[in-house]
Design a protein around this motif. Structure first.
Motif, PDB file in Angstrom:
ATOM      1  N   THR A   1     -20.568 -54.276  -0.544  1.00 47.44           N
ATOM      2  CA  THR A   1     -20.033 -53.164   0.232  1.00 47.44           C
ATOM      3  C   THR A   1     -18.524 -53.304   0.179  1.00 47.44           C
ATOM      4  O   THR A   1     -17.976 -54.365   0.506  1.00 47.44           O
TER       5      THR A   1
ATOM      6  N   TYR B   1     -14.953 -51.732   1.319  1.00 41.17           N
ATOM      7  CA  TYR B   1     -14.217 -50.864   2.232  1.00 41.17           C
ATOM      8  C   TYR B   1     -12.908 -50.495   1.551  1.00 41.17           C
ATOM      9  O   TYR B   1     -12.031 -51.331   1.357  1.00 41.17           O
TER      10      TYR B   1
ATOM     11  N   ILE C   1     -21.946 -51.625  -6.396  1.00 44.29           N
ATOM     12  CA  ILE C   1     -20.966 -51.482  -5.321  1.00 44.29           C
ATOM     13  C   ILE C   1     -21.261 -50.232  -4.501  1.00 44.29           C
ATOM     14  O   ILE C   1     -21.442 -49.148  -5.052  1.00 44.29           O
ATOM     15  N   GLU C   2     -21.292 -50.413  -3.193  1.00 40.01           N
ATOM     16  CA  GLU C   2     -21.346 -49.286  -2.266  1.00 40.01           C
ATOM     17  C   GLU C   2     -19.937 -49.125  -1.719  1.00 40.01           C
ATOM     18  O   GLU C   2     -19.404 -50.039  -1.078  1.00 40.01           O
TER      19      GLU C   2
ATOM     20  N   VAL D   1     -17.266 -47.634   0.763  1.00 33.61           N
ATOM     21  CA  VAL D   1     -17.131 -47.052   2.090  1.00 33.61           C
ATOM     22  C   VAL D   1     -15.684 -46.599   2.242  1.00 33.61           C
ATOM     23  O   VAL D   1     -14.771 -47.428   2.227  1.00 33.61           O
TER      24      VAL D   1
ATOM     25  N   TYR E   1     -13.448 -45.759   4.579  1.00 35.99           N
ATOM     26  CA  TYR E   1     -13.346 -45.912   6.021  1.00 35.99           C
ATOM     27  C   TYR E   1     -12.302 -45.002   6.667  1.00 35.99           C
ATOM     28  O   TYR E   1     -12.326 -44.801   7.881  1.00 35.99           O
TER      29      TYR E   1
ATOM     30  N   GLU F   1     -19.709 -52.411  13.690  1.00 37.91           N
ATOM     31  CA  GLU F   1     -19.520 -52.657  12.248  1.00 37.91           C
ATOM     32  C   GLU F   1     -18.248 -53.465  12.008  1.00 37.91           C
ATOM     33  O   GLU F   1     -18.256 -54.434  11.243  1.00 37.91           O
TER      34      GLU F   1
ATOM     35  N   LYS G   1     -20.507 -59.184   0.664  1.00 32.71           N
ATOM     36  CA  LYS G   1     -21.742 -59.410  -0.092  1.00 32.71           C
ATOM     37  C   LYS G   1     -22.562 -60.420   0.685  1.00 32.71           C
ATOM     38  O   LYS G   1     -22.165 -61.583   0.813  1.00 32.71           O
TER      39      LYS G   1
END
Length: 113
Positions: A3, A5, A27-28, A30, A32, A41, A96
Motif C-alpha cells: 500500500t 500513500y 501496488i495499491e 492511496v 491521501y 488508519e 507491506k
C-alpha cells in the motif's frame, strides 16, 4: 501487496513509486490528498513506522507553521491535524504486511521488500 500513500505532485513520491514498480511489486496506490485517511488508519501507519506522530509531520509546511507550531499538542491532536491538513504528512509511505517506511530518500521504500 504494497500500500503506497502517494502525492503525485511530489517528486520523491513519484521516484519511490517508480522504484517499486521496477521491482514488479503489486501496488495499491492511496491518493491521501484526495481521500484523507481516518484517525484509525493514520494511527496504525504511525505504529507500523514505529515513530511518534510528530515525526510524521512536515513541520516546515505552511499549514503546520500557521495553525500548530509552538502548541503543546497530544498525539491524537497531531494525528487529527494531519487528517485536516494532509499536505503536512511526510511522504511517501509504503506499507507491506507489518512493515512500513517513509520514502525519504525514495530508495528507502525498498527496505520493505
Amino acid at each position: 501487496m504494497i500500500t503506497f500513500y502517494h502525492n503525485s505532485r511530489c517528486s520523491k513520491s513519484r521516484e519511490a513509486l517508480k522504484l517499486l514498480e521496477e521491482k514488479g511489486e503489486t501496488i495499491e496506490i492511496v491518493k491521501y490528498l484526495q481521500k484523507p485517511l481516518t484517525h484509525a488508519e493514520l494511527k496504525q501507519i504511525i505504529e507500523l513506522l514505529g515513530i511518534e506522530p510528530i515525526n510524521l509531520v512536515r513541520t516546515q509546511e505552511k499549514d503546520w507553521k500557521v495553525n500548530y507550531s509552538g502548541q503543546n499538542l497530544s498525539d491524537s491532536q497531531i494525528i487529527d491535524a494531519m487528517i485536516e491538513h494532509p499536505r503536512m504528512m511526510e511522504r511517501p509511505i509504503a506499507v507491506k504486511g507489518t512493515k512500513a517506511v517513509i520514502g525519504r530518500p525514495p530508495e528507502k521504500v525498498l527496505d520493505i521488500l
